[in-house]
Design a protein around this motif. Structure first.
Motif, PDB file in Angstrom:
ATOM      1  N   UNK A  34      54.943  47.576  56.198  1.00  8.76           N
ATOM      2  CA  UNK A  34      53.275  47.324  56.434  1.00  8.76           C
ATOM      3  C   UNK A  34      52.544  46.566  55.524  1.00  8.76           C
ATOM      4  N   UNK A  35      52.887  46.968  54.281  1.00  7.27           N
ATOM      5  CA  UNK A  35      52.615  46.063  53.129  1.00  7.27           C
ATOM      6  C   UNK A  35      53.158  46.419  51.813  1.00  7.27           C
ATOM      7  N   UNK A  36      53.558  45.257  50.719  1.00 10.38           N
ATOM      8  CA  UNK A  36      54.291  45.497  49.675  1.00 10.38           C
ATOM      9  C   UNK A  36      53.335  46.438  48.728  1.00 10.38           C
ATOM     10  N   UNK A  37      53.785  47.499  48.005  1.00 10.66           N
ATOM     11  CA  UNK A  37      53.348  48.260  47.010  1.00 10.66           C
ATOM     12  C   UNK A  37      53.305  47.386  45.660  1.00 10.66           C
ATOM     13  N   UNK A  38      51.954  47.219  45.170  1.00 14.49           N
ATOM     14  CA  UNK A  38      51.957  46.591  43.813  1.00 14.49           C
ATOM     15  C   UNK A  38      51.370  47.580  42.724  1.00 14.49           C
ATOM     16  N   UNK A  45      54.904  38.563  48.537  1.00 12.08           N
ATOM     17  CA  UNK A  45      53.926  38.781  47.473  1.00 12.08           C
ATOM     18  C   UNK A  45      52.348  38.879  47.979  1.00 12.08           C
ATOM     19  N   UNK A  46      51.708  39.863  47.689  1.00  9.43           N
ATOM     20  CA  UNK A  46      50.147  39.767  47.701  1.00  9.43           C
ATOM     21  C   UNK A  46      49.429  38.964  46.918  1.00  9.43           C
ATOM     22  N   UNK A  47      48.291  38.173  47.324  1.00  9.07           N
ATOM     23  CA  UNK A  47      47.583  37.352  46.511  1.00  9.07           C
ATOM     24  C   UNK A  47      46.688  38.420  45.404  1.00  9.07           C
ATOM     25  N   UNK A  48      47.264  38.399  44.294  1.00  5.23           N
ATOM     26  CA  UNK A  48      46.562  39.234  43.253  1.00  5.23           C
ATOM     27  C   UNK A  48      46.345  38.315  41.903  1.00  5.23           C
ATOM     28  N   UNK A  49      45.282  38.336  41.263  1.00  2.00           N
ATOM     29  CA  UNK A  49      44.801  37.942  40.111  1.00  2.00           C
ATOM     30  C   UNK A  49      45.244  38.746  39.085  1.00  2.00           C
ATOM     31  N   UNK A  50      46.611  38.614  38.643  1.00  2.00           N
ATOM     32  CA  UNK A  50      47.062  39.415  37.511  1.00  2.00           C
ATOM     33  C   UNK A  50      46.423  39.290  36.351  1.00  2.00           C
ATOM     34  N   UNK A  98      43.262  46.393  29.898  1.00  2.00           N
ATOM     35  CA  UNK A  98      43.123  46.359  28.578  1.00  2.00           C
ATOM     36  C   UNK A  98      41.866  46.976  28.291  1.00  2.00           C
ATOM     37  N   UNK A  99      40.638  46.617  28.994  1.00  3.24           N
ATOM     38  CA  UNK A  99      39.306  47.304  28.775  1.00  3.24           C
ATOM     39  C   UNK A  99      39.263  48.572  29.117  1.00  3.24           C
ATOM     40  N   UNK A 100      39.793  49.088  30.053  1.00  6.70           N
ATOM     41  CA  UNK A 100      39.792  50.447  30.631  1.00  6.70           C
ATOM     42  C   UNK A 100      40.767  51.543  29.490  1.00  6.70           C
ATOM     43  N   UNK A 101      41.562  50.881  28.993  1.00  4.67           N
ATOM     44  CA  UNK A 101      42.552  51.627  28.223  1.00  4.67           C
ATOM     45  C   UNK A 101      42.222  51.431  26.651  1.00  4.67           C
ATOM     46  N   UNK A 102      41.672  50.577  26.506  1.00  2.00           N
ATOM     47  CA  UNK A 102      41.007  50.206  25.100  1.00  2.00           C
ATOM     48  C   UNK A 102      42.318  49.967  24.305  1.00  2.00           C
ATOM     49  N   UNK A 103      43.151  49.030  24.888  1.00  4.64           N
ATOM     50  CA  UNK A 103      44.502  48.804  24.336  1.00  4.64           C
ATOM     51  C   UNK A 103      44.755  47.524  24.317  1.00  4.64           C
ATOM     52  N   UNK A 104      44.191  46.433  23.414  1.00  3.80           N
ATOM     53  CA  UNK A 104      44.380  45.016  23.340  1.00  3.80           C
ATOM     54  C   UNK A 104      45.875  44.605  23.074  1.00  3.80           C
ATOM     55  N   UNK A 105      46.298  45.568  22.401  1.00  3.94           N
ATOM     56  CA  UNK A 105      47.851  45.069  21.921  1.00  3.94           C
ATOM     57  C   UNK A 105      48.622  45.970  22.819  1.00  3.94           C
ATOM     58  N   UNK A 106      49.454  45.431  23.927  1.00  2.00           N
ATOM     59  CA  UNK A 106      50.068  46.346  24.485  1.00  2.00           C
ATOM     60  C   UNK A 106      51.361  45.610  25.319  1.00  2.00           C
ATOM     61  N   UNK A 107      52.058  46.463  26.206  1.00  2.00           N
ATOM     62  CA  UNK A 107      52.875  45.876  27.094  1.00  2.00           C
ATOM     63  C   UNK A 107      52.355  46.256  28.570  1.00  2.00           C
ATOM     64  N   UNK A 108      52.409  45.216  29.299  1.00  2.00           N
ATOM     65  CA  UNK A 108      51.849  45.717  30.777  1.00  2.00           C
ATOM     66  C   UNK A 108      53.308  45.321  31.583  1.00  2.00           C
ATOM     67  N   UNK A 109      53.522  46.671  32.464  1.00  3.22           N
ATOM     68  CA  UNK A 109      54.576  46.205  33.461  1.00  3.22           C
ATOM     69  C   UNK A 109      53.844  45.863  35.031  1.00  3.22           C
ATOM     70  N   UNK A 110      54.210  44.687  35.330  1.00  2.00           N
ATOM     71  CA  UNK A 110      53.701  44.221  36.700  1.00  2.00           C
ATOM     72  C   UNK A 110      54.794  44.443  37.520  1.00  2.00           C
ATOM     73  N   UNK A 111      54.733  45.107  38.903  1.00  3.44           N
ATOM     74  CA  UNK A 111      55.677  45.499  39.681  1.00  3.44           C
ATOM     75  C   UNK A 111      55.051  45.458  41.169  1.00  3.44           C
ATOM     76  N   UNK A 112      55.955  45.049  42.152  1.00  2.00           N
ATOM     77  CA  UNK A 112      56.108  45.085  43.385  1.00  2.00           C
ATOM     78  C   UNK A 112      57.148  45.526  44.151  1.00  2.00           C
ATOM     79  N   UNK A 113      57.104  46.332  45.146  1.00  2.00           N
ATOM     80  CA  UNK A 113      58.216  46.991  45.940  1.00  2.00           C
ATOM     81  C   UNK A 113      58.077  46.394  47.398  1.00  2.00           C
ATOM     82  N   UNK A 114      58.942  46.618  48.208  1.00  2.36           N
ATOM     83  CA  UNK A 114      59.023  46.270  49.597  1.00  2.36           C
ATOM     84  C   UNK A 114      57.723  47.076  50.175  1.00  2.36           C
TER      85      UNK A 114
END
Length: 284
Positions: A107-111, A65-70, A78-94
């Motif tokens: 080479x690097x995971x996809x996130x 897993x890469x170092x990401x400040x999730x 939230x800021x860019x989508x103007x959607x404070x009440x939402x569902x966020x899908x966090x994903x990583x592939x090989x």
């Protein structure tokens, strides 16, 4: 209406412009992991627990897993989508790690992360027991990873949709209750809670654990877990499912038969209220 904004490999960009190579193993084999996190008032609920589970899954699958400040990623989405009440899908592939089931060095995971509105809460779910069985984890002694490879869950959901049901309950290969296609399962008898144990192959859901560790003890509800036949659920006074996006949702019908009185039982109602209070407190 502006195009929704997504996060992909360190960049925020319109969702319609987000692309991964067709040789990405997440696309080819479902070789990846994901977490579904609820955001209320812009605040992710129990994010650290979700990230811990993703980390455990990555260890199981051998994905670095890469170092990401999730937390910062969620705030920016939230800021860019103007959607404070939402569902966020966090994903990583090989990522791009060769062809065949045995991956080569990547080479690097996809996130990536995508945001969507919180769906409306159903008054009560109607479910069937699916013919599609719950597949066990990669190691019977290890937790089931929350993997992007979910074909059996999709097949079970298709079974439910074909007969107009909302959910599908998956059984173990030996016919014991495991979980729903997108939720964990609980039922109530004489005021006591029961849920399939992790030995059933069910996902160690975070809302499931929240009920076990916090909500039920605070309300003095006894909970037992184990391997159970479908008839135990059908004989229940009430039932509900748990998931990260909606929390606790009443299960009112299985295979065309009402559970108990067919409505929201008192134990379920009390747990729903306690869950909502906890979410609202975390969102302040």
């Amino acid at each position: 209406m502006t195009d929704p904004v997504a996060f992909l490999n360190g960049t925020f960009l319109p969702l319609t412009e987000a692309r991964v190579p067709i040789s990405d193993r997440g696309l080819l084999y479902g070789d990846g992991l994901f977490e579904t996190v609820r955001l209320d008032n812009g605040r992710p609920f129990r994010l650290s627990a979700h990230l811990a589970r993703m980390g455990d899954g990555a260890d199981t699958l051998g994905i670095d897993l890469p170092e990401i400040d999730w937390s910062a990623v969620c705030a920016e989405l939230v800021k860019r989508n103007h959607l404070p009440n939402a569902i966020v899908r966090l994903a990583v592939t090989r990522g791009e790690a060769g062809f065949g089931y045995g991956p080569s060095a990547s080479v690097a995971p996809t996130v990536f992360a995508i945001l969507r509105p919180i769906p409306p809460r159903p008054v009560g779910l109607r479910a069937i027991t699916a013919r599609t069985p719950r597949q066990a984890g990669v190691d019977p002694d290890s937790p089931v990873p929350k993997s992007s490879s979910a074909l059996n869950l999709i097949l079970a959901k298709l079974e439910a949709q074909a007969v107009g049901a909302d959910e599908a309950i998956l059984l173990t290969p030996t016919g014991q209750l495991a979980e729903c296609s997108a939720a964990n399962l609980f039922w109530v008898r004489d005021g006591n809670l029961t849920t399939p144990s992790l030995d059933s192959g069910c996902l160690p859901g975070l809302t499931r654990q929240l009920v076990l560790d916090e909500l039920a003890p605070a309300l003095d509800f006894l909970v037992t877990d184990g391997l159970y036949p479908t008839r135990r659920l059908l004989a229940a006074d009430e039932a509900f499912v748990t998931q990260s996006s909606l929390g606790i949702v009443p299960l009112t019908e299985v295979n065309g038969s009402g559970i108990g009185a067919g409505g929201v039982g008192p134990v379920t109602a009390a747990l729903m209220a306690a869950y909502r209070a906890l979410v609202e407190s975390a969102a302040q």
